[in-house]
Motif scaffolding. Structure first.
Motif, PDB file in Angstrom:
ATOM      1  N   GLU A 183       0.837  -1.203   0.000  1.00 54.58           N
ATOM      2  CA  GLU A 183       0.000   0.000   0.000  1.00 54.58           C
ATOM      3  C   GLU A 183       0.880   1.265   0.000  1.00 54.58           C
ATOM      4  N   ALA A 184       2.005   1.181   0.690  1.00 50.66           N
ATOM      5  CA  ALA A 184       2.871   2.357   0.822  1.00 50.66           C
ATOM      6  C   ALA A 184       3.364   2.848  -0.536  1.00 50.66           C
ATOM      7  N   ALA A 185       3.352   1.949  -1.518  1.00 58.87           N
ATOM      8  CA  ALA A 185       3.825   2.345  -2.852  1.00 58.87           C
ATOM      9  C   ALA A 185       2.787   3.201  -3.579  1.00 58.87           C
ATOM     10  N   LYS A 186       1.564   3.252  -3.023  1.00 60.25           N
ATOM     11  CA  LYS A 186       0.479   3.922  -3.749  1.00 60.25           C
ATOM     12  C   LYS A 186       0.257   5.342  -3.219  1.00 60.25           C
ATOM     13  N   ILE A 187       0.281   6.295  -4.117  1.00 58.69           N
ATOM     14  CA  ILE A 187       0.090   7.687  -3.710  1.00 58.69           C
ATOM     15  C   ILE A 187      -1.122   8.216  -4.458  1.00 58.69           C
ATOM     16  N   PRO A 188      -2.181   8.532  -3.704  1.00 58.83           N
ATOM     17  CA  PRO A 188      -3.462   8.839  -4.354  1.00 58.83           C
ATOM     18  C   PRO A 188      -3.374   9.846  -5.496  1.00 58.83           C
ATOM     19  N   ASP A 189      -2.634  10.952  -5.307  1.00 62.48           N
ATOM     20  CA  ASP A 189      -2.641  11.936  -6.389  1.00 62.48           C
ATOM     21  C   ASP A 189      -1.450  11.784  -7.339  1.00 62.48           C
ATOM     22  N   VAL A 190      -0.706  10.705  -7.182  1.00 64.22           N
ATOM     23  CA  VAL A 190       0.378  10.415  -8.138  1.00 64.22           C
ATOM     24  C   VAL A 190       0.135   9.001  -8.663  1.00 64.22           C
TER      25      VAL A 190
ATOM     26  N   ASP B 219       1.426   3.353   6.645  1.00 66.26           N
ATOM     27  CA  ASP B 219       2.743   3.851   6.199  1.00 66.26           C
ATOM     28  C   ASP B 219       3.663   4.058   7.410  1.00 66.26           C
ATOM     29  N   ILE B 220       3.075   4.532   8.505  1.00 70.95           N
ATOM     30  CA  ILE B 220       3.874   4.742   9.724  1.00 70.95           C
ATOM     31  C   ILE B 220       4.419   3.393  10.197  1.00 70.95           C
ATOM     32  N   ASP B 221       3.585   2.374  10.098  1.00 74.90           N
ATOM     33  CA  ASP B 221       4.028   1.040  10.516  1.00 74.90           C
ATOM     34  C   ASP B 221       5.169   0.537   9.634  1.00 74.90           C
TER      35      ASP B 221
END
Ligand code: 3HC
Ligand code: NAI
Length: 694
Positions: A283-290, A629-631
């Protein structure tokens, strides 16, 4: 060709039936795949025109395992066991034709087949342990029968896949094939038919098990050899127990034992945390506006400014994956020193047999050192790692701006400075981004990519892609002091210091965190990193830390001077030091603090709850995109035990209301505003929600 289900087709090539699995992206064994395999096999077995069956996969890989998203849901028929039973019991030979990765349940499917062929770059593994599980579809019973007990144990407890050549040597594949894989699988089946090869069922093999029967020391030695790396995890021990069962019990009884041990793990908090983490990391690889189709700049050449502790390590990351990198220093001497350390690092790795000397030379050959700043002109990304001082950073960025290519990404490795201010020194702040590596930069997997106010989507997409390319785990964070990881760590540090003044000792505090699952506690970590670093910073800022300052005044800078919070023998083994205890007690007395015994529970809560509280502030300020992401940051950057998910997952498992109320209890007792719950924590606690379901 007949579609059996939406993900499995049945085709005929002469007298050979071909079952093709097509369940993108990784052909996981979802219900429709299991059903397709089951029905397809049934049809092929009952079709008198079929004499052999090949199982092959479309797309980028063979079956990569059970569908992890189905875990924890009610089981849907047919079970994987039912599928494996029909494969193994087939009167017609079943051949698995493997490319990509045959993992977990995928490898277990192949182990139920009568033969296995694979392409040269295929990989074979049982990675269930990484999800806190064990191979639950016969893997613990079949793999040792093929490759032997010790190799099976090591494959299953590490979870790391092996290459095709190793698999061939171990007897895990019968043949390495090339060209069209389906055709090769069919050709192999034809050969087996024409040679009238008997059906080989792995369940019937016994010689490799017999070799260790009555030798409990094999298991005892294995347990000992992995004790350190498996500390705190539940799955490795269950794997060993399952293999013991394979050796001592008949196959069917062994399978039952495997099932019991699997179910125990499936319901364990450790596996829940590890399965959560598997998806958190992705999930951390996914950036909503990118979005994923955002153009990222291809990195053909890199440049690093500064060849100090961080610069050298950062440069190694590029050389390790074959990207040429230019390292710029101010003075030749600093450059020689920096590159000398890089070479020494590589040579140490080579001396441990993990690199050849030819690799060392190849990698060193990709790193070009220079004192000429103009050498960055052809770099696609420039990463600055000079002294942590704003005027120097700005001067360096103004210089980079003049020389770097117009479309280059300009990155700073600052750990505390404002990325936006650094970007303002250039005429192209949209190209500037933070890339916060962790020390040692060539080893630590975490990369905090810091999004500046003006960072372009291309700069962000590039920093994320390049992070993955150099084998890091990139997580996007926002601009704030300490970013995400260090900002939370700071809260823990404040309490660690208070705890020793109130009555605990460094080794008690460290032990509590070690027992929780961290590799070490804050005091041992300080000794490892060097206490002089913080001391110098404190002196510069006019800040005091009474115990740490006094320890440093004695020249005790940690491991490198043989003493810090602990004293160290020549092998760097720590022991608590009465001299340090005296300093601590003296400081407590001078500060008028009456020391008291502090329970392990209080220590843990006081160290970790403030981190969670800070995490809540970080989320509310949108400095991290999501709690998971913090985890990811804490597991990869700070050694948070993955079987506890990460601080935010862990907090949810405690319950935010209980956590918040404990904080309020500390506040009532101490009157310290430090314990004020963050607004988000309060809201979630009141609503009975967690960080992950907000
Ligand atoms: N189940 C469900 N989804 C899965 C999955 C699985 N087993 N494996 C991968 N995915 C998903 C990922 O979540 C990701 O989804 P997203 O695109 O929505 O984020 C997508 O597939 C692609 O995965 P990766 O980004 O990881 O792709 P890579 O190409 O980098 O890696 C891989 C491919 C090596 C197969 C890697 O995905 C992997 O290691 N997967 C897990 C393998 C595994 O653990 N198998 C054992 C499962 S447990 C089991 O089999 C129990 C059995 O013994 C009974
Ligand atoms: P360091 O002091 O080891 O190295 C800095 C190097 O930069 C020195 O070799 C120096 O000669 C060189 N340098 C200074 N000015 C320069 C210039 N104008 N042009 C070219 N080279 C120049 O420092 P370290 O530890 O490597 O830190 C570098 C950066 O990384 C800092 O911003 C620091 O905050 C950050 N950082 C450090 C971490 C650590 O654990 N050391 C962790 C994460 C980030």
């Amino acid at each position: 060709m007949t579609a059996i289900t939406k993900s499995v087709d049945l085709d005929r090539r002469g007298r050979v039936a071909v079952l093709t699995v097509n369940n993108p992206p990784v052909n996981a064994l979802s219900q429709h795949v299991r059903q397709g395999l089951y029905e397809g096999l049934k049809q092929a077995i009952s079709d008198s025109a079929v004499q052999a069956i090949v199982i092959v996969c479309a797309g980028r890989t063979f079956i990569a395992g059970a569908d992890i998203t189905e875990f924890g849901k009610p089981p849907a028929d047919p079970s994987l066991h039912t599928v494996l039973d029909i494969i193994e019991a087939s009167p017609k030979p079943v051949v698995a034709a493997i490319h990509g990765t045959a993992l977990g349940g995928g490898l277990e499917v192949t182990l139920a087949c009568h033969s296995r062929v694979g392409v040269k770059d295929a990989r074979f593994g049982l990675p269930e342990v990484k999800l806190g599980l064990l191979p639950g579809a016969g893997g613990t019973q079949r793999l040792p029968r093929v490759v032997g007990v010790e190799k099976a144990l090591s494959m299953m407890v590490s979870g790391d896949p092996i290459r095709a050549d190793e698999a061939l040597k171990a007897g895990l594949v019968d043949e390495i094939v090339d060209g069209d894989l389906t055709a090769a699988g069919v050709a192999f089946a034809e050969k087996a038919l024409s040679e009238k090869r008997p059906l080989k069922k792995i369940r019937d093999l016994d010689d490799k098990l017999a070799a260790v029967r009555g030798k409990p020391e094999v298991f005892a030695n294995f347990r000992k050899s992995v004790a350190r790396q498996t500390r705190g995890f539940r799955a490795p021990e269950n794997i060993v127990k399952a293999v013991e069962a394979a050796v001592s019990l008949p196959f069917e009884t062994g399978l039952k034992r495997e099932r019991e041990l699997f179910v125990e793990l499936l319901n364990s908090p450790e596996s829940k945390a590890q399965r959560y983490f598997f998806f958190a990391e992705r999930e951390a690889a996914k950036i909503p506006d990118v979005p994923p189709d955002t153009p990222a700049k291809e990195i053909k050449k890199a440049a690093v400014i500064g060849a100090g502790t961080m610069g050298g390590g950062i440069a190694m990351n590029f050389a390790n994956v074959g990207i040429p990198v230019t390292v710029v220093e101010v003075q030749q001497e600093a450059l020689d020193r920096g590159l000398g350390i890089v070479r020494k690092n590589y040579e140490t790795t080579a001396s441990r047999g993990r690199l050849t000397m030819a690799d060392v030379e190849k990698r060193m050959g990709l790193i070009r050192g220079t004192t000429d700043f103009n050498a960055i002109a052809d770099a696609d990304i420039v990463i600055e790692a000079v002294f942590e001082e704003m005027p120097i950073k700005k001067e360096v960025f103004a210089k980079i701006d003049k020389i770097a290519k117009p479309d280059a990404v300009l990155a700073t490795n600052t750990s505390t400075l404002d990325v936006n201010e650094i970007a303002s020194a250039t005429s192209r702040p949209e190209s500037v981004i933070g890339t916060h590596f962790f020390s040692p930069a060539n080893v630590m997997r975490l990369l905090e990519n810091v999004r500046g106010a003006k960072s372009s989507k291309t700069a962000i997409a590039t920093a994320m892609a390049v992070g993955r390319r150099i084998n890091k785990v990139p997580v996007l964070v926002g601009v704030c002091y300490g970013f995400v990881g260090n900002r939370m760590l700071h809260q823990r540090g404040i309490q660690a210091e208070k705890l020793i003044l109130e009555g605990a000792l460094p080794h008690q505090v460290d032990r509590v965190l070690y027992d929780f699952g961290f590799p070490m506690g804050p005091f041992a970590m300080g000794d490892l990193a060097g206490l002089d670093v913080g001391w110098r910073i404190r002196k510069g800022r006019g800040v005091k830390s009474p115990v740490a300052d006094r320890i440093c005044e004695l020249g005790r800078f940690g491991q490198k001077t043989g003493a810090g919070y602990y004293k160290y023998d020549e092998k760097r083994n720590p022991t608590p030091d009465p001299d340090v205890e005296k300093i601590i007690v003296d400081v407590s007395t001078e500060m008028g603090i009456t020391r008291r015994p502090i329970s392990d529970e209080e220590i843990l809560q006081r160290l970790l709850y403030p981190m969670v509280n800070e995490g809540a502030k970080i989320l509310e300020e949108k400095m991290a995109l999501r709690a998971s992401d913090i985890d990811v940051i804490w597991v990869y950057g700070y050694g948070w035990p993955v079987y506890r998910g990460g601080p935010m997952f862990w907090a949810d498992s405690i319950g935010l209301e209980a956590l918040r109320d404990t904080m309020l209890g500390f506040q009532r007792k101490t009157g310290d505003a430090f314990w004020t719950p963050a607004p988000l924590l309060n809201r979630l606690a009141d609503a009975g929600k967690g960080f992950l379901d907000r």
